[in-house]
Scaffold this motif. Structure first.
Motif, PDB file in Angstrom:
ATOM      1  N   VAL A   7      33.273 154.178  33.456  1.00 23.19           N
ATOM      2  CA  VAL A   7      33.714 155.035  34.098  1.00 23.19           C
ATOM      3  C   VAL A   7      34.803 153.352  34.264  1.00 23.19           C
ATOM      4  CG1 VAL A   7      33.051 154.777  36.682  1.00 23.19           C
ATOM      5  CG2 VAL A   7      34.765 157.221  35.407  1.00 23.19           C
ATOM      6  N   ASP A   8      34.657 152.920  34.529  1.00 27.00           N
ATOM      7  CA  ASP A   8      35.882 152.118  35.800  1.00 27.00           C
ATOM      8  C   ASP A   8      36.928 151.085  34.123  1.00 27.00           C
ATOM      9  OD1 ASP A   8      35.103 152.186  37.979  1.00 27.00           O
ATOM     10  OD2 ASP A   8      33.665 150.409  38.631  1.00 27.00           O
ATOM     11  N   PHE A   9      35.655 151.691  32.786  1.00 33.67           N
ATOM     12  CA  PHE A   9      36.409 150.706  31.601  1.00 33.67           C
ATOM     13  C   PHE A   9      37.704 151.475  31.737  1.00 33.67           C
ATOM     14  CE2 PHE A   9      36.223 150.442  27.783  1.00 33.67           C
ATOM     15  CZ  PHE A   9      37.425 148.520  27.124  1.00 33.67           C
ATOM     16  N   VAL A  10      37.134 152.170  31.245  1.00 34.52           N
ATOM     17  CA  VAL A  10      38.280 153.572  30.685  1.00 34.52           C
ATOM     18  C   VAL A  10      39.358 153.699  31.513  1.00 34.52           C
ATOM     19  CG1 VAL A  10      38.319 156.098  30.358  1.00 34.52           C
ATOM     20  CG2 VAL A  10      36.173 154.712  29.801  1.00 34.52           C
ATOM     21  N   GLU A  24      44.753 153.078  33.346  1.00 29.18           N
ATOM     22  CA  GLU A  24      46.237 152.759  34.282  1.00 29.18           C
ATOM     23  C   GLU A  24      46.880 151.779  33.438  1.00 29.18           C
ATOM     24  OE1 GLU A  24      44.212 152.077  38.390  1.00 29.18           O
ATOM     25  OE2 GLU A  24      43.489 151.332  36.964  1.00 29.18           O
ATOM     26  N   ILE A  25      46.518 150.526  31.971  1.00 33.23           N
ATOM     27  CA  ILE A  25      47.192 150.069  31.535  1.00 33.23           C
ATOM     28  C   ILE A  25      48.199 150.800  30.902  1.00 33.23           C
ATOM     29  CG2 ILE A  25      47.018 148.624  29.335  1.00 33.23           C
ATOM     30  CD1 ILE A  25      45.032 147.527  30.125  1.00 33.23           C
ATOM     31  N   ALA A  36      39.398 158.946  33.018  1.00 31.60           N
ATOM     32  CA  ALA A  36      38.309 158.372  32.559  1.00 31.60           C
ATOM     33  C   ALA A  36      37.262 159.220  32.540  1.00 31.60           C
ATOM     34  CB  ALA A  36      38.438 157.192  33.408  1.00 31.60           C
ATOM     35  N   SER A  37      36.716 159.694  33.240  1.00 35.76           N
ATOM     36  CA  SER A  37      35.331 160.566  33.224  1.00 35.76           C
ATOM     37  C   SER A  37      35.595 162.019  32.617  1.00 35.76           C
ATOM     38  CB  SER A  37      35.429 161.433  35.431  1.00 35.76           C
ATOM     39  OG  SER A  37      34.020 162.142  35.108  1.00 35.76           O
ATOM     40  N   ALA A  75      36.669 156.681  24.120  1.00 38.23           N
ATOM     41  CA  ALA A  75      37.071 157.686  25.873  1.00 38.23           C
ATOM     42  C   ALA A  75      37.926 157.014  26.139  1.00 38.23           C
ATOM     43  CB  ALA A  75      35.228 157.293  26.661  1.00 38.23           C
ATOM     44  N   GLN A  76      38.130 155.361  25.985  1.00 35.28           N
ATOM     45  CA  GLN A  76      39.195 154.686  26.465  1.00 35.28           C
ATOM     46  C   GLN A  76      40.386 154.650  25.347  1.00 35.28           C
ATOM     47  OE1 GLN A  76      40.587 151.499  25.291  1.00 35.28           O
ATOM     48  NE2 GLN A  76      39.641 151.430  23.083  1.00 35.28           N
ATOM     49  N   ALA A  77      39.795 155.036  23.889  1.00 31.25           N
ATOM     50  CA  ALA A  77      41.313 154.879  23.456  1.00 31.25           C
ATOM     51  C   ALA A  77      41.976 156.775  23.689  1.00 31.25           C
ATOM     52  CB  ALA A  77      40.646 154.783  22.150  1.00 31.25           C
ATOM     53  N   ILE A  78      40.520 157.900  24.229  1.00 29.33           N
ATOM     54  CA  ILE A  78      41.807 159.078  24.173  1.00 29.33           C
ATOM     55  C   ILE A  78      42.089 159.347  25.785  1.00 29.33           C
ATOM     56  CG2 ILE A  78      40.455 159.461  22.342  1.00 29.33           C
ATOM     57  CD1 ILE A  78      38.592 161.249  23.826  1.00 29.33           C
TER      58      ILE A  78
END
Length: 165
Positions: free
Chosen positions: A64-67, A72-73, A85-86, A116-119
């Motif tokens: 969750v912190d990575f995503v 945020e970026i 993220a969640s 997940a980080q991509a979406i």
């Protein structure tokens, strides 16, 4: 959902560079979401999610912190980024695992974290580079079904770059 396959050196990376406005086409023109990447590259990149081929994710960081960080970026404030993220991790089947460090996850789970980080920032288009790399045939089929569902449920266009499609 669209796919681009081919051996190393077939031009998949060069195509991605052209789509993102990082490389100019040798001839002809390229349009992404109605825009010319050579003129509107930053705007296009803001509306695109990307999942890299490599598996080098921060091993001691929770999913969750990575995503959240990637969201945020892409410009989301911290609280909405955390919520997104969640939600993204639940959407890819990792809701229960979202507080685990990425380094403790299986290859299949790490592929889902990358999706997940991509979406998470609600892109219009997602570029997935080798999203089934390292997965067995059953996991590969599951991942492709998940990608199709994410595309359909969230209305996200998907381009897959893969040696095997």
């Amino acid at each position: 959902m669209t796919g681009r396959r081919g051996a190393d050196g077939a031009g998949k990376g060069a195509r991605r560079g052209r789509l993102l406005g990082r490389r100019r086409p040798d001839s002809g023109s390229v349009r992404v979401m109605g825009m010319d990447p050579s003129r509107s590259g930053a705007e296009i990149r803001a509306r695109i999610g990307y999942s890299p081929e490599h598996h080098r994710l921060p091993s001691d960081t929770t999913a969750v912190d990575f995503v959240r960080h990637v969201a945020e970026i892409h410009g989301l404030p911290r609280r909405p980024a955390t919520n997104r993220a969640s939600d993204a991790l639940w959407a890819v089947g990792l809701g229960e695992e979202r507080f685990r460090p990425v380094g403790t996850m299986s290859t299949g789970q790490r592929q889902r974290v990358k999706l997940a980080q991509a979406i998470a920032h609600d892109p219009a288009l997602v570029l997935l580079d080798e999203p089934t790399d390292g997965l067995d045939p059953v996991q590969r089929d599951d991942m492709l079904q998940l990608i199709r569902r994410v595309s359909t449920d969230f209305g996200i266009h998907v381009v897959i770059s893969s040696h095997l499609l």
